[in-house]
Design an enzyme around this catalytic site. Structure first.
Site, short mmCIF file in Angstrom:
data_model
loop_
_atom_site.label_atom_id
_atom_site.label_comp_id
_atom_site.label_asym_id
_atom_site.label_seq_id
_atom_site.Cartn_x
_atom_site.Cartn_y
_atom_site.Cartn_z
CG ASP A 1 96.90 43.72 38.73
OD1 ASP A 1 96.09 42.77 38.64
OD2 ASP A 1 97.24 44.41 37.77
CD GLU B 1 105.54 43.74 38.58
OE1 GLU B 1 104.63 44.51 38.93
OE2 GLU B 1 105.39 42.93 37.65
CB CYS C 1 86.33 38.42 26.80
SG CYS C 1 86.68 37.70 28.42
CE1 TYR D 1 100.64 42.94 40.86
CE2 TYR D 1 102.25 44.72 41.10
CZ TYR D 1 101.65 43.74 40.33
OH TYR D 1 102.06 43.54 39.06
CB CYS E 1 81.67 36.95 31.72
SG CYS E 1 81.84 38.50 32.64
CB CYS F 1 88.54 42.25 31.32
SG CYS F 1 87.16 42.33 32.48
CB CYS G 1 82.43 41.52 26.15
SG CYS G 1 82.42 42.50 27.67
#
Length: 291
Positions: free
Chosen positions: A139, A38, A204, A121, A210, A194, A201
């Site tokens: 995030d 992280e 997706c 975060y 969406c 995305c 798309c």
DNA sequence: TATGCGTGGAT
DNA sequence: TATCCAAGCAT
């Protein structure tokens, strides 16, 4: 509008099939390996983190191992990942974990967010991914997915607003294990499908619901998204100065640093700021070294 | 809230 | 070539 719960199943199913097998995921991962990942992933792409993460975990397999080493070694081992203050903060966090948490990465958000270099975060990410706790993990990927799928806008606002956090909270599954998977799944969807530019798309799992797609994928029309400049900035000078010391065995005389930038005033300012930040220490009258 | 903080790949 | 972007944090 459909109920928000309609988003969960397709996203979770998509993640189950398409998730990348990253070293900080799955059975081989530890809370420490998640924490190191992280820190490294803050503003840095996965492909550049992968080799550094492996090197760090081999050299410092526990927080205590890192804490027992010099912070300068952490800065050196950070290499060219960028934002080297992260290395210093990760070392400081390791010291805090050794001294105040018995060498174990804290499990609670409240304990995590007190660590150096750990903000909202990262605390939520470690608590969720390493410990399976239920947290909103907000995030840049998640923010973009929600902005498009739910709010119908190409990009989220420059900073997290109350409404945005409330939306993310309302979407969080009730049980902790599902919430943790939802968090990593929405992040992965933003990272792989995305995306900020050229979103795919067609691949997706929620394109049929969406809001942004339904609206014809309108262009972003919010406040200008500023891109930081680079050439000629103090950041560039700091990068050059630190690179010289990082790649040297011992202390570096000032005359070697003088060669990386011609503007004396800017170079001195950058050098002084590195000392203030603790990334360099002045060891002799005119020599500089890693801490 | 706005700004500064590294680096390198993609377009 | 210049711009954009990549799992943010601290001040």
């Amino acid at each position: 509008m459909r109920g928000v719960s309609d988003l969960h199943s397709p996203v979770l199913a998509w993640y189950d099939e398409h998730a990348r097998a990253l070293p900080w995921r799955g059975n081989g991962a530890t809370a420490w390996s998640v924490m190191v990942s992280e820190f490294m992933l803050q503003q840095t792409p996965v492909v550049r983190v992968l080799p550094m993460h492996a090197q760090w975990l081999e050299r410092w397999p526990t927080p205590t191992a890192l804490a027992d080493d010099d912070s300068g070694e952490a800065v050196r081992a950070w290499g060219r990942l960028g934002y080297p203050r992260r290395a210093l903060r990760l070392h400081a966090a390791a010291v805090a974990i050794r001294d105040q948490h018995g060498g174990q990465v804290p499990e609670s958000y409240d304990d995590l967010v007190e660590l150096p270099g750990v903000g909202d975060y990262t605390a939520a990410a470690i608590a969720s991914f390493a410990h399976g706790r239920r947290h909103v993990v907000l995030d840049t990927n998640v923010r973009r997915v929600l902005a498009r799928a739910v709010s119908g806008e190409e990009f989220p606002p420059p900073s997290v607003r109350k409404a945005e956090r409330e939306l993310a909270t309302s979407l969080l599954p009730e049980d902790a294990p599902t919430a943790a998977t939802w968090a990593v799944a929405t992040m992965e969807l933003g990272a792989l499908v995305c995306t900020a530019t050229n979103p795919d798309c067609d691949r997706c799992p929620i394109t049929d619901r969406c809001a942004w797609v339904a609206a014809g994928r309108p262009a972003y029309d919010g406040p200008a998204r500023k891109v930081q400049s680079w050439a000629g900035t103090d950041r560039q000078v700091r990068g050059r100065l630190l690179a010289v010391v990082r790649e040297s065995a011992g202390a570096v005389p000032r005359r070697r640093l003088d060669q990386v930038w011609t503007d004396d005033a800017q170079r001195e300012r950058a050098l002084a700021s590195l000392v203030v930040d603790g990334l360099l220490v002045r060891v002799e009258p005119d020599h500089f070294a890693l801490p």
